[in-house]
Design a protein around this motif. Structure first.
Motif, PDB file in Angstrom:
ATOM      1  N   VAL A 114       0.841  -1.196   0.000  1.00 22.51           N
ATOM      2  CA  VAL A 114       0.000   0.000   0.000  1.00 22.51           C
ATOM      3  C   VAL A 114       0.878   1.249   0.000  1.00 22.51           C
ATOM      4  CG1 VAL A 114      -1.627   1.350   1.383  1.00 22.51           C
ATOM      5  CG2 VAL A 114      -1.981  -1.103   1.063  1.00 22.51           C
ATOM      6  N   PHE A 115       1.941   1.220   0.791  1.00 20.29           N
ATOM      7  CA  PHE A 115       2.851   2.366   0.805  1.00 20.29           C
ATOM      8  C   PHE A 115       3.455   2.568  -0.587  1.00 20.29           C
ATOM      9  CE2 PHE A 115       6.838   4.623   1.530  1.00 20.29           C
ATOM     10  CZ  PHE A 115       6.423   5.639   2.372  1.00 20.29           C
ATOM     11  N   ALA A 116       3.850   1.476  -1.224  1.00 16.99           N
ATOM     12  CA  ALA A 116       4.414   1.565  -2.576  1.00 16.99           C
ATOM     13  C   ALA A 116       3.396   2.138  -3.559  1.00 16.99           C
ATOM     14  CB  ALA A 116       4.893   0.195  -3.031  1.00 16.99           C
ATOM     15  N   ALA A 117       2.124   1.798  -3.358  1.00 17.67           N
ATOM     16  CA  ALA A 117       1.083   2.331  -4.245  1.00 17.67           C
ATOM     17  C   ALA A 117       0.958   3.840  -4.096  1.00 17.67           C
ATOM     18  CB  ALA A 117      -0.254   1.653  -3.936  1.00 17.67           C
ATOM     19  N   VAL A 118       1.108   4.338  -2.878  1.00 12.62           N
ATOM     20  CA  VAL A 118       1.064   5.787  -2.672  1.00 12.62           C
ATOM     21  C   VAL A 118       2.314   6.444  -3.255  1.00 12.62           C
ATOM     22  CG1 VAL A 118       0.959   7.627  -0.953  1.00 12.62           C
ATOM     23  CG2 VAL A 118      -0.414   5.572  -0.642  1.00 12.62           C
ATOM     24  N   ALA A 156       3.843   5.466  -5.811  1.00 11.82           N
ATOM     25  CA  ALA A 156       3.650   5.461  -7.261  1.00 11.82           C
ATOM     26  C   ALA A 156       2.762   6.604  -7.745  1.00 11.82           C
ATOM     27  CB  ALA A 156       3.055   4.120  -7.696  1.00 11.82           C
ATOM     28  N   THR A 157       1.954   7.181  -6.856  1.00 14.61           N
ATOM     29  CA  THR A 157       1.120   8.323  -7.263  1.00 14.61           C
ATOM     30  C   THR A 157       1.940   9.595  -7.436  1.00 14.61           C
ATOM     31  OG1 THR A 157       0.619   9.085  -5.000  1.00 14.61           O
ATOM     32  CG2 THR A 157      -0.829   7.373  -5.957  1.00 14.61           C
ATOM     33  N   GLY A 158       3.159   9.608  -6.894  1.00 13.58           N
ATOM     34  CA  GLY A 158       3.984  10.815  -6.923  1.00 13.58           C
ATOM     35  C   GLY A 158       3.809  11.693  -5.704  1.00 13.58           C
ATOM     36  N   ALA A 159       3.040  11.225  -4.706  1.00  7.80           N
ATOM     37  CA  ALA A 159       2.717  12.049  -3.543  1.00  7.80           C
ATOM     38  C   ALA A 159       3.951  12.526  -2.793  1.00  7.80           C
ATOM     39  CB  ALA A 159       1.804  11.271  -2.594  1.00  7.80           C
ATOM     40  N   PHE A 160       4.972  11.701  -2.732  1.00  6.91           N
ATOM     41  CA  PHE A 160       6.133  12.039  -1.910  1.00  6.91           C
ATOM     42  C   PHE A 160       7.177  12.873  -2.655  1.00  6.91           C
ATOM     43  CE2 PHE A 160       4.459   8.116   0.081  1.00  6.91           C
ATOM     44  CZ  PHE A 160       4.199   8.636   1.348  1.00  6.91           C
ATOM     45  N   THR A 161       6.875  13.239  -3.880  1.00 10.66           N
ATOM     46  CA  THR A 161       7.816  14.055  -4.652  1.00 10.66           C
ATOM     47  C   THR A 161       7.381  15.510  -4.766  1.00 10.66           C
ATOM     48  OG1 THR A 161       6.759  13.692  -6.814  1.00 10.66           O
ATOM     49  CG2 THR A 161       8.328  12.013  -6.055  1.00 10.66           C
ATOM     50  N   VAL A 162       6.213  15.861  -4.209  1.00  8.05           N
ATOM     51  CA  VAL A 162       5.642  17.175  -4.519  1.00  8.05           C
ATOM     52  C   VAL A 162       6.482  18.336  -3.983  1.00  8.05           C
ATOM     53  CG1 VAL A 162       3.297  16.283  -4.731  1.00  8.05           C
ATOM     54  CG2 VAL A 162       4.086  17.169  -2.516  1.00  8.05           C
ATOM     55  N   SER A 163       7.201  18.142  -2.870  1.00  5.49           N
ATOM     56  CA  SER A 163       7.986  19.240  -2.304  1.00  5.49           C
ATOM     57  C   SER A 163       9.456  19.186  -2.674  1.00  5.49           C
ATOM     58  CB  SER A 163       7.831  19.270  -0.773  1.00  5.49           C
ATOM     59  OG  SER A 163       6.532  19.718  -0.428  1.00  5.49           O
ATOM     60  N   VAL A 164       9.813  18.280  -3.571  1.00  5.66           N
ATOM     61  CA  VAL A 164      11.186  18.202  -4.077  1.00  5.66           C
ATOM     62  C   VAL A 164      11.381  19.304  -5.119  1.00  5.66           C
ATOM     63  CG1 VAL A 164      12.863  16.743  -5.285  1.00  5.66           C
ATOM     64  CG2 VAL A 164      11.246  15.723  -3.659  1.00  5.66           C
ATOM     65  N   PRO A 165      12.546  19.971  -5.145  1.00  2.00           N
ATOM     66  CA  PRO A 165      12.778  21.024  -6.152  1.00  2.00           C
ATOM     67  C   PRO A 165      12.664  20.496  -7.584  1.00  2.00           C
ATOM     68  CG  PRO A 165      14.436  21.120  -4.418  1.00  2.00           C
ATOM     69  CD  PRO A 165      13.667  19.849  -4.194  1.00  2.00           C
ATOM     70  N   GLU A 166      12.275  21.387  -8.461  1.00  5.17           N
ATOM     71  CA  GLU A 166      12.055  21.002  -9.854  1.00  5.17           C
ATOM     72  C   GLU A 166      13.334  20.490 -10.513  1.00  5.17           C
ATOM     73  OE1 GLU A 166      10.304  24.421 -11.678  1.00  5.17           O
ATOM     74  OE2 GLU A 166       8.369  24.161 -10.659  1.00  5.17           O
ATOM     75  N   ARG A 167      14.490  21.016 -10.132  1.00  7.35           N
ATOM     76  CA  ARG A 167      15.732  20.585 -10.787  1.00  7.35           C
ATOM     77  C   ARG A 167      16.085  19.135 -10.495  1.00  7.35           C
ATOM     78  NH1 ARG A 167      20.539  21.927  -7.334  1.00  7.35           N
ATOM     79  NH2 ARG A 167      19.736  22.666  -5.314  1.00  7.35           N
ATOM     80  N   GLY A 188      18.627   7.014  -5.156  1.00  7.46           N
ATOM     81  CA  GLY A 188      17.182   7.103  -4.928  1.00  7.46           C
ATOM     82  C   GLY A 188      16.493   8.143  -5.780  1.00  7.46           C
ATOM     83  N   GLY A 189      17.245   9.134  -6.239  1.00  8.00           N
ATOM     84  CA  GLY A 189      16.669  10.174  -7.079  1.00  8.00           C
ATOM     85  C   GLY A 189      15.529  10.888  -6.388  1.00  8.00           C
ATOM     86  N   VAL A 190      14.544  11.279  -7.159  1.00  9.17           N
ATOM     87  CA  VAL A 190      13.429  12.063  -6.651  1.00  9.17           C
ATOM     88  C   VAL A 190      12.602  11.303  -5.625  1.00  9.17           C
ATOM     89  CG1 VAL A 190      11.767  11.351  -8.421  1.00  9.17           C
ATOM     90  CG2 VAL A 190      11.589  13.643  -7.401  1.00  9.17           C
ATOM     91  N   ASP A 191      12.708   9.965  -5.595  1.00  7.18           N
ATOM     92  CA  ASP A 191      11.915   9.165  -4.675  1.00  7.18           C
ATOM     93  C   ASP A 191      12.575   8.971  -3.314  1.00  7.18           C
ATOM     94  OD1 ASP A 191       9.691   8.677  -6.361  1.00  7.18           O
ATOM     95  OD2 ASP A 191      10.854   7.186  -7.469  1.00  7.18           O
ATOM     96  N   ALA A 192      13.752   9.563  -3.094  1.00  6.17           N
ATOM     97  CA  ALA A 192      14.393   9.468  -1.783  1.00  6.17           C
ATOM     98  C   ALA A 192      13.515  10.159  -0.739  1.00  6.17           C
ATOM     99  CB  ALA A 192      15.778  10.103  -1.818  1.00  6.17           C
ATOM    100  N   LEU A 193      13.336   9.517   0.407  1.00 10.44           N
ATOM    101  CA  LEU A 193      12.452  10.027   1.447  1.00 10.44           C
ATOM    102  C   LEU A 193      13.250  10.447   2.669  1.00 10.44           C
ATOM    103  CD1 LEU A 193       9.634   7.323   1.199  1.00 10.44           C
ATOM    104  CD2 LEU A 193       9.757   9.533   0.031  1.00 10.44           C
TER     105      LEU A 193
END
Length: 400
Positions: A41-45, A47-58, A113-118
């Motif tokens: 379930v965590f992986a499904a969230v 995958a929505t991109g929810a955890f990347t929203v506050s990462v800088p655009e670059r 981890g790229g943009v998906d690093a938490l």
């Protein structure tokens, strides 16, 4: 007031979260019992991109404004309050790293981890830090490590010292979770599946570029070069607003559940075979909906005020920040009251372990006690501001 709005890219993420909401609701009981969010379930969230929203655009993120981040956390919290809370904390971690030295940002998002690093975050300085050549050596224990079981990095509070060993500031140390251990001591009444364990560091070296001084940050002294507006916003209000979204989501989840059962549930010891037929029950539902809408509107107002200051090129003074804090507290308090009234209206069956309602009630009641949005201190400090007693307000809430 500038309306920050919600961009289509963020709306698309919210739509994807809404689409898997039944899955989040269904997994909630198991996560509560296991004291862990289900990994699939965590992986499904994720995958929505929810955890990347506050990462800088670059780095491939969306540099979300406060309203956008709030809306994402609200959407998750409407399915699972604990998961929404984890999102609020991890989103806070991402935003703070975005204010740090560019080298620290590259360490986190420029790697494997790229943009998906938490990144999890604990502000409390329950640690010792020794100034050494090139950085600090850190030993400490930090509760409560919400999101740390999913994170690859943690921001942890440390005392900053000069060469004489005197504490001169507080800071956050950015440490890979691989260099930390944890104690599984999260046995609580609510927010069980957040797995907010205690993190432990033993003589871990933290290079200077991964240390973020907090006194300057509270007044807008950021170190990063990101130009997006969200990385110019006021520090503490931006953080506590990230924790408001999950509350709003849980409030809506409670209302959703109670309405869904109203046509098939009687009111005990009355003539009503359906709750939905009762005028008193209808009134409770109506008030709950109105109060939740009001709370959402106030949350949006504060979020837009935070954003508007970046357009004006201003940084909110202490008194304005205290007003924001009081309003955030009112939002959380309103949600708490709404859920309490809905639990009463639904009836005692809502306390069955299989009922999502009792879990929503426990989760939100636990989260409502977080010091960032505690109503009593927020109201007291704001009352002092309104009465011209700013020095007294700073005694109550020195860091806002």
């Amino acid at each position: 007031m500038v309306d920050a709005g919600i961009r289509p890219e963020i709306s698309a993420i919210i739509d994807r979260i809404d689409a898997i909401r039944p899955r989040l609701i269904a997994s909630g009981q198991g996560g509560d019992q296991a004291r862990r969010i289900d990994e699939e379930v965590f992986a499904a969230v994720v995958a929505t991109g929810a955890f990347t929203v506050s990462v800088p655009e670059r780095f491939g993120g969306l540099a979300a404004n406060t309203r956008e981040a709030n809306a994402v956390a609200r959407a998750i919290g409407r399915g699972d309050g604990s998961l929404g809370w984890v999102d609020g904390i991890l989103d806070s971690g991402a935003w703070v790293v975005s204010l740090m030295d560019d080298r620290a940002q590259a360490d986190v998002w420029g790697g494997e981890g790229g943009v998906d690093a938490l990144i999890s975050i604990v502000l409390a300085t329950t640690s010792e830090a020794v100034l050494v050549d090139g950085g600090y050596r850190v030993t400490g224990r930090w509760a409560y490590g919400t999101g740390s079981m999913h994170a690859t990095w943690s921001l942890l509070g440390i005392p900053l010292k000069n060469e004489a060993g005197d504490i001169v500031d507080a800071g956050l140390a950015l440490i890979p979770t691989a260099e930390l251990s944890y104690e599984d001591n999260w046995f609580v009444a609510g927010m069980k599946s957040t797995a907010s364990v205690t993190q432990v560091a033993q003589d871990v070296f933290v290079p200077a570029h991964r240390v973020f001084p907090l006194t300057a940050a509270v007044e807008g002294g950021y170190l990063g070069s990101n130009s997006e507006a969200t990385y110019q916003t006021v520090f503490v209000p931006s953080l506590f607003m990230k924790l408001v979204g999950p509350h709003l989501g849980m409030g809506r989840a409670a209302l959703d559940f109670v309405i869904s059962k109203a046509e098939g549930k009687a009111i005990a010891y009355t003539g009503y075979e359906k709750q939905a037929d009762s005028a008193i029950f209808q009134t409770v539902i109506a008030k709950a909906s109105v109060n939740l809408s009001a709370a959402e509107s106030v949350a949006q107002q504060v979020a837009d005020e935070i954003y508007a200051a970046t357009v004006d090129g201003t940084y909110a003074p202490y008194a304005t920040r205290i007003e924001m804090r009081a309003k955030a507290a009112w939002v959380v308090e309103t949600v708490t009251n709404v859920i309490n009234e809905l639990v009463t209206a639904h009836g005692s069956s809502g306390f069955a372990e299989v009922s999502p309602l009792q879990r929503i009630w426990r989760d939100q009641a636990t989260a409502a006690r977080h010091g960032h949005t505690l109503a009593a201190s927020g109201y007291e400090a704001y009352g002092k501001i309104l009465l011209g007693r700013e020095d007294d307000a700073r005694f109550v809430l020195p860091i806002v």
